[in-house]
Design an enzyme around this catalytic site. Structure first.
Site, mmCIF file in Angstrom:
data_model
loop_
_atom_site.group_PDB
_atom_site.id
_atom_site.type_symbol
_atom_site.label_atom_id
_atom_site.label_comp_id
_atom_site.label_asym_id
_atom_site.label_seq_id
_atom_site.Cartn_x
_atom_site.Cartn_y
_atom_site.Cartn_z
ATOM 1 C CD GLN A 49 -2.126 -2.157 1.242
ATOM 2 O OE1 GLN A 49 -1.407 -2.604 2.126
ATOM 3 N NE2 GLN A 49 -2.817 -2.924 0.419
ATOM 4 C CG ASN A 69 -5.054 -1.967 -2.761
ATOM 5 O OD1 ASN A 69 -4.650 -2.120 -1.618
ATOM 6 N ND2 ASN A 69 -6.351 -1.940 -3.068
ATOM 7 C CB CYS A 78 -4.448 0.503 4.662
ATOM 8 S SG CYS A 78 -2.916 -0.449 4.805
ATOM 9 N N GLY A 79 -5.155 -0.791 7.914
ATOM 10 C CA GLY A 79 -4.747 -0.724 9.322
ATOM 11 C C GLY A 79 -3.240 -0.645 9.485
ATOM 12 C CG ASN A 199 -9.111 -6.817 1.266
ATOM 13 O OD1 ASN A 199 -8.072 -6.697 0.641
ATOM 14 N ND2 ASN A 199 -9.912 -5.782 1.522
ATOM 15 C CB CYS A 226 -4.427 -7.827 5.568
ATOM 16 S SG CYS A 226 -5.778 -6.741 5.056
ATOM 17 N N GLY A 227 -4.054 -5.554 8.298
ATOM 18 C CA GLY A 227 -4.621 -5.114 9.577
ATOM 19 C C GLY A 227 -6.135 -5.096 9.579
HETATM 20 N N1 LIG Z 1 -3.044 -3.918 4.167
HETATM 21 C C1 LIG Z 1 -4.234 -3.251 4.596
HETATM 22 C C2 LIG Z 1 -5.443 -3.440 3.798
HETATM 23 C C3 LIG Z 1 -5.346 -2.928 2.434
HETATM 24 C C4 LIG Z 1 -6.663 -2.914 1.811
HETATM 25 C C5 LIG Z 1 -6.806 -3.393 0.502
HETATM 26 N N2 LIG Z 1 -6.077 -4.443 -0.067
HETATM 27 C C6 LIG Z 1 -8.182 -3.179 -0.060
HETATM 28 O O1 LIG Z 1 -9.162 -3.180 0.701
HETATM 29 O O2 LIG Z 1 -8.258 -2.971 -1.247
HETATM 30 C C7 LIG Z 1 -4.465 -3.320 6.054
HETATM 31 O O3 LIG Z 1 -3.503 -3.466 6.791
HETATM 32 O O4 LIG Z 1 -5.599 -3.152 6.496
#
Ligand SMILES: N[C@H](CCC[C@H](N)C(=O)O)C(=O)O
Length: 290
Positions: A49, A69, A78-79, A199, A226-227
């Protein structure tokens, strides 16, 4: 000329989720999907990200944050990226708390409960089929009818679906490593039931206080962490009454503490954020970007 040309960036990671933070608060120009793809190109900076800080639109907020993304698509949440943004800002300013605006709403963030930990209030989860969104009505989003594999012997089926500001589907399994997520991830991410894609997470409830997950991220692919998926999974497990409202979530890149607060329905995500290096975007990267 791209807003990113010659601009500095910080390469960071949130328990292995590869994050690039760019502060464009001094600049009116916005980042385009083409810019985001150019950064992700082989000559650029590898990331999952790209977190772009833009000038605040609301008083009391530090920045309006746009989240890309690496395929150039935009995410509402995006946590892991937020913890990186927060660490970067706090180290620059000495602040210990701040509020940000994202496309999904306002996020309160603070340092703690230990000096190397950052907590993001991810807001309230949503369960309505239109909110997630799903293409058709499902009354009970704790389990929806969706499966992959042979019709009479599905490999993965009946996910819980949750929005954490972005869409998540969580498949409950005994062993998160026993499935070919690289094969099933893209099929499920792009399934017509998810009009905005989703996701895709495999989750194993170890006990009431502990869940293990692995995620195929929309617009990215397999990530170390992925948070928002950790938040969505914790909430979905608590909603099924299979776990407590405060749990530890183990991801391939590390662990997060997730608490789904009773009094305001908000989800708090706590974990580390690591700084790797600083750089400046080579304008040649954006030579072919209009
Ligand atoms: N890495 C992220 C989520 C990215 C979100 C993404 N892939 C989407 O919803 O399109 C997290 O830590 O929350």
């Amino acid at each position: 000329m791209s807003a990113l040309a010659n601009h500095t960036f910080a390469k960071m990671n949130g328990i292995g989720n590869e994050i690039v933070v760019v502060d464009l608060r001094d600049c009116k120009a916005a980042v385009t999907p083409e810019d985001a793809r150019a950064v992700a190109s082989p000559a650029g900076v590898p990331y999952d990200q790209l977190m772009v800080l833009q000038p605040p639109r609301l008083s009391g907020t530090e920045a309006f944050i746009r989240i890309y993304n690496n395929d150039g698509s935009e995410a509402g949440a995006c946590g892991n990226g937020m913890r990186c943004v927060v660490r970067r800002l706090f180290e620059e300013t000495g602040q210990t708390s701040a509020t940000f605006e994202t496309r999904a709403g306002l996020l309160n963030c603070w340092q703690g409960p230990a000096p190397d930990l950052y907590t993001v209030d991810m807001g309230a989860p949503k369960f309505g089929w239109r909110d997630i969104p799903l293409a058709e009505e499902f009354r009970d989003t704790r389990y929806i009818e969706l499966q992959v594999g042979p019709i009479d012997a599905p490999v993965l089926h009946s996910p819980s679906v949750v929005s954490m500001g972005n869409p998540h589907a969580i498949f409950w399994v005994d062993d998160v490593n026993a499935y070919d997520l690289e094969r099933f991830g893209p099929l499920l991410e792009n399934h017509p039931i998810f009009p905005d894609r989703a996701n895709i997470t495999l989750a194993h409830i170890v006990d009431r206080d502990h869940i293990t997950i692995r995620t195929w991220e929309r617009g990215v692919g397999l990530t170390k962490a992925c948070g928002s998926a950790a938040c969505a999974t914790a909430v979905a497990a608590a909603r099924l009454k299979r776990a407590n409202r405060a749990v530890e979530v183990t991801l391939p890149g590390g662990k997060l503490m997730i608490e789904w607060r009773e009094h305001d329905d908000h989800v708090l995500m706590t974990g580390t954020a690591d700084f790797e290096y600083e750089g400046r975007f080579d304008p040649a990267l954006f030579a072919n970007v209009a």
